[in-house]
Design a protein around this motif. Structure first.
Motif, mmCIF file in Angstrom:
data_model
loop_
_atom_site.group_PDB
_atom_site.id
_atom_site.type_symbol
_atom_site.label_atom_id
_atom_site.label_comp_id
_atom_site.label_asym_id
_atom_site.label_seq_id
_atom_site.Cartn_x
_atom_site.Cartn_y
_atom_site.Cartn_z
ATOM 1 N N TRP A 16 0.704 -1.096 0.124
ATOM 2 C CA TRP A 16 -0.071 -0.063 0.031
ATOM 3 C C TRP A 16 0.831 1.287 -0.111
ATOM 4 C CZ3 TRP A 16 -0.709 4.606 2.780
ATOM 5 C CH2 TRP A 16 -1.978 5.090 2.848
ATOM 6 N N TYR A 17 1.699 1.257 0.906
ATOM 7 C CA TYR A 17 2.791 2.457 0.695
ATOM 8 C C TYR A 17 3.481 2.632 -0.515
ATOM 9 C CZ TYR A 17 2.089 3.164 5.875
ATOM 10 O OH TYR A 17 1.330 3.598 6.967
ATOM 11 N N ALA A 18 4.115 1.459 -0.970
ATOM 12 C CA ALA A 18 4.614 1.645 -2.306
ATOM 13 C C ALA A 18 3.547 2.379 -3.397
ATOM 14 C CB ALA A 18 5.038 0.190 -2.976
ATOM 15 N N ALA A 19 2.257 1.820 -3.369
ATOM 16 C CA ALA A 19 1.512 2.308 -4.428
ATOM 17 C C ALA A 19 1.299 3.936 -4.116
ATOM 18 C CB ALA A 19 0.148 1.414 -4.447
ATOM 19 N N VAL A 20 1.305 4.207 -3.053
ATOM 20 C CA VAL A 20 0.833 5.682 -2.474
ATOM 21 C C VAL A 20 2.073 6.514 -2.885
ATOM 22 C CG1 VAL A 20 0.099 7.342 -0.774
ATOM 23 C CG2 VAL A 20 -1.032 5.144 -1.124
ATOM 24 N N ALA A 21 3.215 5.989 -2.640
ATOM 25 C CA ALA A 21 4.452 6.732 -3.096
ATOM 26 C C ALA A 21 4.375 6.962 -4.357
ATOM 27 C CB ALA A 21 5.751 5.808 -2.302
ATOM 28 N N ALA A 22 4.228 5.865 -5.260
ATOM 29 C CA ALA A 22 4.114 5.990 -6.658
ATOM 30 C C ALA A 22 3.204 6.999 -7.067
ATOM 31 C CB ALA A 22 3.801 4.461 -7.550
ATOM 32 N N GLN A 23 1.942 7.116 -6.441
ATOM 33 C CA GLN A 23 1.100 8.228 -6.690
ATOM 34 C C GLN A 23 1.781 9.592 -6.414
ATOM 35 O OE1 GLN A 23 -1.715 8.927 -3.614
ATOM 36 N NE2 GLN A 23 -3.313 9.571 -5.136
ATOM 37 N N ALA A 24 2.715 9.582 -5.295
ATOM 38 C CA ALA A 24 3.308 10.937 -5.057
ATOM 39 C C ALA A 24 4.587 11.100 -5.963
ATOM 40 C CB ALA A 24 3.696 10.767 -3.585
ATOM 41 N N PHE A 79 -2.319 1.358 -8.913
ATOM 42 C CA PHE A 79 -2.929 0.065 -8.634
ATOM 43 C C PHE A 79 -2.563 -0.482 -7.256
ATOM 44 C CE2 PHE A 79 -2.931 0.084 -13.281
ATOM 45 C CZ PHE A 79 -4.193 0.171 -13.876
ATOM 46 N N GLN A 80 -3.405 -0.969 -6.608
ATOM 47 C CA GLN A 80 -3.355 -1.868 -5.332
ATOM 48 C C GLN A 80 -3.846 -3.218 -5.329
ATOM 49 O OE1 GLN A 80 -4.987 -0.789 -1.702
ATOM 50 N NE2 GLN A 80 -3.471 -1.957 -0.513
#
Length: 435
Positions: free
Chosen positions: A197-205, A302-303
């Protein structure tokens, strides 16, 4: 650009490592059989409803019989598949989580199926297809995707005069406003094992934790944007706005049922999960786009999500690919993924079919549910996963548990995780640089 780089390295490594496994496959054989004009292929999949999907395919394809086995999901499934590949008794096809797909390719477990599936490329969005295609070669067919979204208790938000938050800062302000009125309420629980989840939200950032250029991996887990993400959510945790406890435990499920857990930043598949543990809350939830880091940028990642590979051990790759195409890229299979699995299909036909369906049982009042999901899906950035996500998961979880327990920096969890991932890649013989 980042996806193109990923394609290059995986194709090179897969070609090099697959040769010995393919030679072994010729001598040891796979699990598939042929009886006259009828071919039998083995399919491993954990998704609910897989057996029903296989039964329908077999009914309409008399020359191919697919035999389904539930080998379990997650790391358990990946480990079993790799062991079966090495032992020479792997199935012809297997469902693989997208986080594990690069590892399967590097290990030579996934066959290059380009010549069998290139005719269905246009059945997918470019983002979905990119997750399984490297350097112009395709190693899997996308089955389901998880465009990230926010599932929230609309009844409680309405009670406190709060709209669905546009940005993460809005999300924090909403949580603070609600807590000021009722300290027992938590906006969400971000579990310490939620590395993906943190990897995906970091990618969003703006940070990809893995990327490649030529034959060199770059690891940027400890990047500036990723640290910003961790500091932001640690701030919410320290202010008592969110929890960091495991999700879907008896305690968490009770919080969902009694209305003290107010949201789940997750993905389009989340309503089915919540309905399974808190069915009496149906009608009280709504789905909205995931909050943004930049108000002007609607991009989400994507998650979750999975794809079907034809294994390098298959004795009947063409027939195996035919089933994979029917299930994942064709109209009938995509609709079964939607209606039988309760997943969100990767195929465009399945996504289109979803827009005319009733909303999930958790939110029968949200008639535009699938239209909202379709809009979210237009602005997705595929997460670039590396060949050692299992190492990242272990290092992140251990360090995160320690940080929460000791009250130390969440951002420094990334430093520990990056070191573990880099050391492991070097040990495996990869060229590595750090972002």
């Amino acid at each position: 650009m980042r996806t193109k780089k990923l394609r290059t390295i995986l194709a090179v490594v897969a070609a090099a490592t697959a040769s010995s496994l393919l030679a072994s496959a010729c001598s040891n054989g796979g699990a598939s059989t042929s009886d006259g004009g009828k071919v039998t292929v083995q399919y491993w999949a954990w998704a609910p409803g897989s057996a029903k999907e296989v039964k329908e395919f077999n009914r309409t394809h008399p020359n191919i019989e697919v035999v389904h086995t539930d080998a379990g999901g997650g790391e358990q499934s990946s480990a079993k598949l790799l062991a079966a590949i090495r032992a020479g008794n792997a199935p012809d096809l297997s469902l693989v989580e997208n986080t594990a797909l690069p590892r399967m390719i590097v290990a030579g477990a996934s066959l290059d199926i380009t010549k069998y599936v290139s005719d269905v490329k246009d059945n997918y969005s470019s983002g979905s297809w990119a997750q399984t295609t490297f350097s112009g070669r395709t190693y899997a067919l996308p089955q389901d995707v998880g465009p990230m979204a926010l599932l929230y208790r609309k009844d409680i938000f309405d009670r406190y005069g709060i709209k669905a938050p546009l940005t993460w800062e809005d999300y924090r302000k909403a949580a603070a406003k609600i807590k000021a009125r009722n300290p027992k309420l938590k906006m969400a629980s971000l579990s310490t094992d939620g590395w993906g989840w943190y990897a995906a939200v970091a990618a969003q950032a703006g940070d990809d934790w893995w990327s490649v250029d030529g034959d060199k991996w770059t690891v940027n887990i400890d990047g500036a944007n990723s640290r910003k993400v961790m500091k932001f959510f640690q701030g919410m945790y320290e202010d008592g706005l969110i929890a960091a406890d495991p999700i879907l435990t008896p305690t968490y499920n009770q919080q969902l049922n009694d209305g003290t857990m107010l949201s789940w930043p997750s993905a389009a598949w989340a309503p089915g999960v919540i309905y399974g543990v808190a069915p009496k809350t149906a009608g009280k939830w709504a789905l909205a786009p995931l909050p943004r880091w930049n108000a002007n940028d609607p991009t989400v990642s994507f998650q979750g999500g999975s794809s079907v590979i034809v294994t390098s051990k298959s004795k009947h790759p063409e027939e195996a690919a035919e089933f994979a195409k029917w299930l994942n890229a064709g109209d009938e299979g995509a609709k079964m993924i939607l209606n039988v699995q309760n997943g969100y299909p990767a195929a465009l036909s399945g996504q289109k079919a979803a827009t005319s369906q009733k909303p999930p049982a958790l939110m029968p009042q949200q008639s535009d549910y699938y239209k909202v999901v379709a809009e979210i899906s237009k602005d997705t950035h595929p997460v670039t996963w590396g060949p050692n996500t299992n190492v990242a998961a272990s290092a992140f979880t251990d360090a995160m548990n320690e940080a929460v327990h000791n009250g130390t920096s969440w951002a420094d969890v990334l430093t520990v995780s990056q070191k573990a991932v880099v050391n492991d890649l070097k040990k495996q013989g990869f060229k590595v640089s750090e972002g």
